[in-house]
Design a protein around this motif. Structure first.
Motif, PDB file in Angstrom:
ATOM      1  N   ILE A  91       0.906  -1.159   0.073  1.00 52.58           N
ATOM      2  CA  ILE A  91      -0.023   0.065  -0.098  1.00 52.58           C
ATOM      3  C   ILE A  91       0.962   1.443   0.144  1.00 52.58           C
ATOM      4  O   ILE A  91       0.586   2.152  -0.871  1.00 52.58           O
ATOM      5  CB  ILE A  91      -1.018  -0.036   1.123  1.00 52.58           C
ATOM      6  N   ALA A  92       2.001   1.291   0.765  1.00 51.61           N
ATOM      7  CA  ALA A  92       2.805   2.398   0.750  1.00 51.61           C
ATOM      8  C   ALA A  92       3.602   2.673  -0.512  1.00 51.61           C
ATOM      9  O   ALA A  92       3.554   3.789  -0.848  1.00 51.61           O
ATOM     10  CB  ALA A  92       3.836   2.274   1.997  1.00 51.61           C
ATOM     11  N   ARG A  93       4.098   1.676  -1.239  1.00 51.97           N
ATOM     12  CA  ARG A  93       4.767   1.788  -2.316  1.00 51.97           C
ATOM     13  C   ARG A  93       3.765   2.036  -3.636  1.00 51.97           C
ATOM     14  O   ARG A  93       4.181   2.931  -4.528  1.00 51.97           O
ATOM     15  CB  ARG A  93       5.539   0.655  -2.665  1.00 51.97           C
ATOM     16  N   GLY A  94       2.586   1.250  -3.237  1.00 54.13           N
ATOM     17  CA  GLY A  94       1.533   1.514  -4.527  1.00 54.13           C
ATOM     18  C   GLY A  94       0.957   2.809  -4.861  1.00 54.13           C
ATOM     19  O   GLY A  94       0.606   2.955  -5.953  1.00 54.13           O
ATOM     20  N   THR A  95       1.032   3.319  -3.828  1.00 52.86           N
ATOM     21  CA  THR A  95       0.327   4.778  -3.960  1.00 52.86           C
ATOM     22  C   THR A  95       0.866   5.891  -4.652  1.00 52.86           C
ATOM     23  O   THR A  95       0.421   6.699  -5.285  1.00 52.86           O
ATOM     24  CB  THR A  95      -0.334   5.254  -2.568  1.00 52.86           C
ATOM     25  N   ALA A  96       2.188   5.738  -4.665  1.00 54.61           N
ATOM     26  CA  ALA A  96       3.255   6.785  -5.025  1.00 54.61           C
ATOM     27  C   ALA A  96       3.259   7.006  -6.541  1.00 54.61           C
ATOM     28  O   ALA A  96       3.355   8.151  -7.093  1.00 54.61           O
ATOM     29  CB  ALA A  96       4.631   6.406  -4.656  1.00 54.61           C
ATOM     30  N   ALA A 156       5.984   9.917  -2.858  1.00 54.65           N
ATOM     31  CA  ALA A 156       5.680  10.519  -3.833  1.00 54.65           C
ATOM     32  C   ALA A 156       6.339  11.942  -3.952  1.00 54.65           C
ATOM     33  O   ALA A 156       7.090  12.371  -4.793  1.00 54.65           O
ATOM     34  CB  ALA A 156       4.196  10.754  -4.265  1.00 54.65           C
ATOM     35  N   ALA A 157       6.309  12.789  -2.756  1.00 52.38           N
ATOM     36  CA  ALA A 157       6.679  14.158  -2.631  1.00 52.38           C
ATOM     37  C   ALA A 157       8.438  13.957  -2.679  1.00 52.38           C
ATOM     38  O   ALA A 157       8.875  14.768  -3.386  1.00 52.38           O
ATOM     39  CB  ALA A 157       6.557  14.410  -1.172  1.00 52.38           C
ATOM     40  N   TYR A 158       8.974  13.029  -1.921  1.00 53.46           N
ATOM     41  CA  TYR A 158      10.346  13.196  -1.768  1.00 53.46           C
ATOM     42  C   TYR A 158      10.972  12.404  -3.522  1.00 53.46           C
ATOM     43  O   TYR A 158      12.131  12.963  -3.673  1.00 53.46           O
ATOM     44  CB  TYR A 158      11.149  12.491  -0.809  1.00 53.46           C
ATOM     45  N   THR A 159      10.270  11.919  -3.942  1.00 50.38           N
ATOM     46  CA  THR A 159      10.772  11.379  -5.437  1.00 50.38           C
ATOM     47  C   THR A 159      10.858  12.392  -6.370  1.00 50.38           C
ATOM     48  O   THR A 159      11.674  12.742  -7.114  1.00 50.38           O
ATOM     49  CB  THR A 159       9.903  10.147  -6.044  1.00 50.38           C
ATOM     50  N   VAL A 160       9.805  13.413  -6.226  1.00 55.53           N
ATOM     51  CA  VAL A 160       9.677  14.265  -7.337  1.00 55.53           C
ATOM     52  C   VAL A 160      11.031  15.619  -6.578  1.00 55.53           C
ATOM     53  O   VAL A 160      11.547  15.924  -7.557  1.00 55.53           O
ATOM     54  CB  VAL A 160       8.484  15.010  -7.313  1.00 55.53           C
TER      55      VAL A 160
END
Length: 281
Positions: A91-96, A156-160
């Motif tokens: 769930i944590a990884r799939g939402t990103a 998602a935030a830190y990825t961008v």
């Protein structure tokens, strides 16, 4: 995305799932994340003399990312404490990935073409299938699901932020080294304050395992940052989250959690999505 970049991200995905499994295995979550974050800080400090200092334009991104990463660690700790690995991790990884696609379009002006968008959508469908299979046969643990979803938003935030930062830095190795050095001391400092005299006693039995997790974490994210300098953010995010499949396999082998036919089908969707992303453009 070239085959070399795709291979690097896939290897990072397996490595990432491995360090998350280590973090889940250590029963005291604060101890586990103290060792992983603190070990990452030590590795980062050791690497800084051998890597270029990030360019001035990268430092605002690096500072923001460090704050987001601390929130990510705190939420991941909470989701692992509240839920099963096979539920919390997917769930944590799939939402990103879908959130990254939107943020990358807004902030990096990276709008995927039709084939890449289809690949991202297929990959997300596969990742969602793995996440939902983790809930099968159980009453939803809403606090655990909420923590895992919040963790996904920080991912998602830190990825961008890091995608933009590493491109401005001039050195992916310098960026990951300084990022780990800057953010890695927060959780150990909190643990020292919280545990005081019991800190050393709690850390010692898990030191070797936790430091292995730190090395895997550093390698996994370093590869992703390098990839972000050579391909668009959204396809990398979707491909990186193939770690969910690796995580599900680790959960089945080491934590005796069911893998099942639906997860195999979900993996097939993920592979189809990867194929479309590799041939996009």
């Amino acid at each position: 995305m070239t085959p070399l970049v795709a291979a690097a991200v896939l290897f990072a995905a397996v490595t990432h799932a491995s360090w998350n499994a280590i973090a889940h295995k250590i029963t005291d979550k604060l101890v586990g994340f103290t060792l992983i974050a603190g070990g990452g800080m030590l590795i980062g400090l050791a690497m800084t003399p051998f890597a270029a200092v990030p360019a001035a334009g990268a430092w605002p991104y690096l500072a923001v990312s460090a704050v987001i990463h601390v929130a990510y660690y705190a939420l991941l700790m909470k989701s692992f404490r509240l839920g099963d690995f096979g539920q919390a991790y997917p769930i944590a990884r799939g939402t990103a990935p879908l959130v990254v696609t939107v943020l990358a379009a807004v902030f990096a002006h990276e709008v995927p073409d039709g084939r890449a968008a289809a690949g991202i959508a297929l990959s997300c469908a596969g990742l969602t299938g793995v996440a939902l299979w983790g809930l099968r046969g159980h009453r939803p643990n809403w606090p655990a699901i909420g923590a895992a979803l919040a963790t996904g938003l920080t991912i998602a935030a830190y990825t961008v932020v890091d995608g933009l930062g590493v491109r401005a830095s001039g050195s992916s190795l310098g960026y990951i080294a300084w990022l780990m050095a800057v953010q890695g001391g927060v959780i150990p400092a909190y643990a020292l304050h919280r545990r005081r005299g019991r800190f050393t006693t709690g850390v010692r039995p898990f030191a070797a395992l936790g430091l292995l997790g730190a090395a895997l974490s550093f390698a996994a994210y370093g590869l992703v940052l390098w990839a972000q300098t050579r391909a668009e953010l959204a396809p990398i995010a979707a491909l990186r989250e193939s770690s969910i499949i690796a995580g599900a396999a680790i959960g089945a082998v080491f934590f005796k959690e069911r893998f099942g036919v639906p997860r195999i089908m979900a993996a097939g969707l993920l592979v189809a999505g990867i194929g479309l992303m590799l041939h996009a453009g």
